[in-house]
Motif scaffolding. Structure first.
Motif, PDB file in Angstrom:
ATOM      1  N   ASN A 145       0.315   8.705  -7.606  1.00 49.10           N
ATOM      2  CA  ASN A 145      -0.182   9.713  -6.680  1.00 49.10           C
ATOM      3  C   ASN A 145       0.294  11.102  -7.054  1.00 49.10           C
ATOM      4  O   ASN A 145      -0.450  12.091  -6.945  1.00 49.10           O
ATOM      5  N   PHE A 202       4.545   9.323  -2.699  1.00 47.67           N
ATOM      6  CA  PHE A 202       4.296  10.718  -3.076  1.00 47.67           C
ATOM      7  C   PHE A 202       5.287  11.689  -2.450  1.00 47.67           C
ATOM      8  O   PHE A 202       5.875  12.521  -3.147  1.00 47.67           O
ATOM      9  N   ALA A 212      -7.265   8.161  -9.370  1.00 50.85           N
ATOM     10  CA  ALA A 212      -7.163   7.754  -7.972  1.00 50.85           C
ATOM     11  C   ALA A 212      -7.993   6.500  -7.697  1.00 50.85           C
ATOM     12  O   ALA A 212      -7.549   5.592  -6.973  1.00 50.85           O
ATOM     13  N   GLN A 229       1.316   4.284  -2.888  1.00 50.99           N
ATOM     14  CA  GLN A 229       0.981   5.645  -2.465  1.00 50.99           C
ATOM     15  C   GLN A 229       2.206   6.560  -2.447  1.00 50.99           C
ATOM     16  O   GLN A 229       2.131   7.656  -1.883  1.00 50.99           O
ATOM     17  N   TYR A 281      -2.019  14.263  -8.145  1.00 48.92           N
ATOM     18  CA  TYR A 281      -1.878  15.569  -7.493  1.00 48.92           C
ATOM     19  C   TYR A 281      -1.690  16.680  -8.524  1.00 48.92           C
ATOM     20  O   TYR A 281      -2.336  17.740  -8.443  1.00 48.92           O
ATOM     21  N   THR A 289      -4.423  -1.377  -6.069  1.00 46.43           N
ATOM     22  CA  THR A 289      -3.788  -1.641  -4.775  1.00 46.43           C
ATOM     23  C   THR A 289      -4.577  -2.648  -3.962  1.00 46.43           C
ATOM     24  O   THR A 289      -4.010  -3.563  -3.353  1.00 46.43           O
ATOM     25  N   THR A 339       5.025   9.154 -10.241  1.00 42.00           N
ATOM     26  CA  THR A 339       4.251   8.112  -9.554  1.00 42.00           C
ATOM     27  C   THR A 339       2.768   8.401  -9.761  1.00 42.00           C
ATOM     28  O   THR A 339       2.383   9.545 -10.050  1.00 42.00           O
ATOM     29  N   GLY A 387      -6.651   2.871  -6.523  1.00 40.46           N
ATOM     30  CA  GLY A 387      -7.180   2.236  -5.317  1.00 40.46           C
ATOM     31  C   GLY A 387      -7.604   0.801  -5.578  1.00 40.46           C
ATOM     32  O   GLY A 387      -7.347  -0.094  -4.761  1.00 40.46           O
ATOM     33  N   ILE A 393       0.837  -1.202   0.000  1.00 38.76           N
ATOM     34  CA  ILE A 393       0.000   0.000   0.000  1.00 38.76           C
ATOM     35  C   ILE A 393       0.874   1.254   0.000  1.00 38.76           C
ATOM     36  O   ILE A 393       0.613   2.209  -0.746  1.00 38.76           O
ATOM     37  N   GLY A 394       1.913   1.261   0.834  1.00 45.95           N
ATOM     38  CA  GLY A 394       2.799   2.418   0.884  1.00 45.95           C
ATOM     39  C   GLY A 394       3.535   2.657  -0.420  1.00 45.95           C
ATOM     40  O   GLY A 394       3.747   3.806  -0.813  1.00 45.95           O
TER      41      GLY A 394
END
Length: 308
Positions: free
Chosen positions: A265, A244, A285, A242, A269, A292, A263, A289, A238-239
Motif C-alpha cells: 500500500n 499503511f 493495487a 493494507q 501511494y 488478499t 509495504t 486486492g 485484510i488489515g
C-alpha cells in the motif's frame, strides 16, 4: 320431443393478477435503491476505474495509450513489489497469531467469571482501539527513540544499551507491537461477544459429566466460537495486507529502515502521489486486492470445513 344437449363446460378464466403486485415490487426496489446506488458509487465505480487505468500507460510520446496487460506483466516482475508483499506476509504470519491468541486468552478470562473487576479490564483492554492510529503510532514512535522517550530514558537510567527499535532489523517488530496494542481489544470484543451467546445448557451438561475447565474450553467454547475466530482472522489478514498508516507515520523517525516500498500500500501511494505513475499504481493495487481476496477466501473455506 326435443332432447336437451349437455352444456359445454365453461373454460376456466385466468386468475387476475394480484392487485398491487407491481406496486409492491417497485416498493422493494425503493428500499434497496439507496444502498445499491451508494454501493455502486463508492465500491464498484472505483474498482472499474482502477481496472481501466491499469490498461493504459502514460508515455512521453503519444500521451496516455492503451497497453493491454503490459502493466500487469511489469508488476509481476517487479522485485520491489514482491519484496513488499513478502514483508507483509511475514508480518501476517507472526503478528496475527500473537494478536488473536492474546485476544482469545483475554476473552476466555473475562468469560470465565473468575476475573475480579472484569468490567474494568474489558474497558481498559478495548480502550487502545479508540485511539486513532496516527496518535498511537506517534506515541509509540517517540517511545522507541534511543535519544528520547522510554528507550532512551532506560538506557540513560540503567547505563545499558537496548536495541534500536527503529532500526531495519527491529522496525517490523515495532510496527507489529503497535498494531497488536491497537487491535487486541477489538478482537477480544468479537470473541467475548461470541462466548456470551453459548447456551448455558452446554455448561450444565459438562458439569454433570464432570468436565474440567480445560475440557469445557476445548470441547465447548472454542468449537462454538469457531465462526468468530474465522471472521477475526479474515479481518486481520485484510488489515495486514493494507498496512499503511504505521510505516508511513514512522518513516520520518526511521528513514533508513522504512523505504518507499516497505509495504504494497505504501508502494502504491508513493507511485501515485510522488511518482505520478497512476496507471502502474492502479495495477499494483488490483493485484494486491486479488491476492488478499484469494487468501481470505481460502482461510474462510478452511474454517468452514473444519466447523462442518
Amino acid at each position: 320431443m326435443t332432447t336437451l344437449q349437455p352444456l359445454a363446460a365453461a373454460e376456466p378464466r385466468p386468475a387476475p393478477p394480484p392487485v398491487g403486485r407491481d406496486r409492491r415490487s417497485w416498493t422493494g426496489w425503493g428500499f434497496i435503491g439507496p444502498f445499491v446506488a451508494v454501493f455502486a458509487l463508492v465500491f464498484l465505480a472505483p474498482i472499474a476505474y482502477s481496472v481501466y487505468l491499469s490498461l493504459f500507460r502514460d508515455k512521453l510520446i503519444g500521451g496516455n495509450r492503451f497497453v493491454g496487460l503490459d502493466n500487469y506483466t511489469q508488476a509481476l516482475q517487479d522485485a520491489q513489489f514482491w519484496a513488499a508483499v513478502g514483508r507483509v506476509a511475514l508480518f501476517l504470519a507472526v503478528q496475527v497469531p500473537i494478536m488473536l491468541g492474546i485476544a482469545l486468552l483475554v476473552a476466555l478470562a473475562l468469560d470465565s467469571g473468575r476475573l475480579y473487576s472484569k468490567h474494568f479490564f474489558r474497558i481498559t483492554i478495548f480502550m487502545p482501539y479508540a485511539v486513532p492510529a496516527v496518535v498511537a503510532t506517534l506515541m509509540w514512535g517517540f517511545m522507541y527513540g534511543t535519544r528520547y522517550g522510554l528507550v532512551g530514558d532506560i538506557n540513560d537510567a540503567f547505563g545499558i544499551e537496548l536495541p534500536d527499535l527503529l532500526s531495519p532489523d527491529w522496525v517490523l517488530a515495532s510496527i507489529g507491537n503497535i498494531v497488536t496494542w491497537e487491535f487486541v481489544g477489538y478482537n477480544m470484543l468479537i470473541f467475548y461477544s461470541a462466548l456470551r451467546i453459548i447456551p448455558t445448557s452446554l455448561y450444565e451438561a459438562a458439569e454433570i459429566d464432570g468436565a474440567g475447565q480445560w475440557r469445557v474450553i476445548t470441547s465447548i467454547k472454542l468449537p462454538a466460537i469457531r465462526g468468530a475466530i474465522v471472521i477475526a482472522t479474515i479481518f486481520s489478514i485484510i488489515g495486514s495486507f493494507q498496512l499503511f498508516n504505521e510505516p508511513n507515520i514512522l518513516r520520518p523517525l526511521a528513514l533508513n529502515a522504512i523505504t518507499t516500498d516497505y509495504t504494497p500500500n505504501f508502494y502504491t501511494y508513493v507511485l501515485s502521489f510522488n511518482g505520478q505513475q497512476h496507471n502502474y499504481s492502479a495495477t499494483v493495487a488490483i493485484i494486491m486486492g486479488v491476492i488478499t481476496m484469494v487468501i481470505a477466501y481460502v482461510v474462510q473455506l478452511r474454517g468452514m470445513r473444519k466447523g462442518a
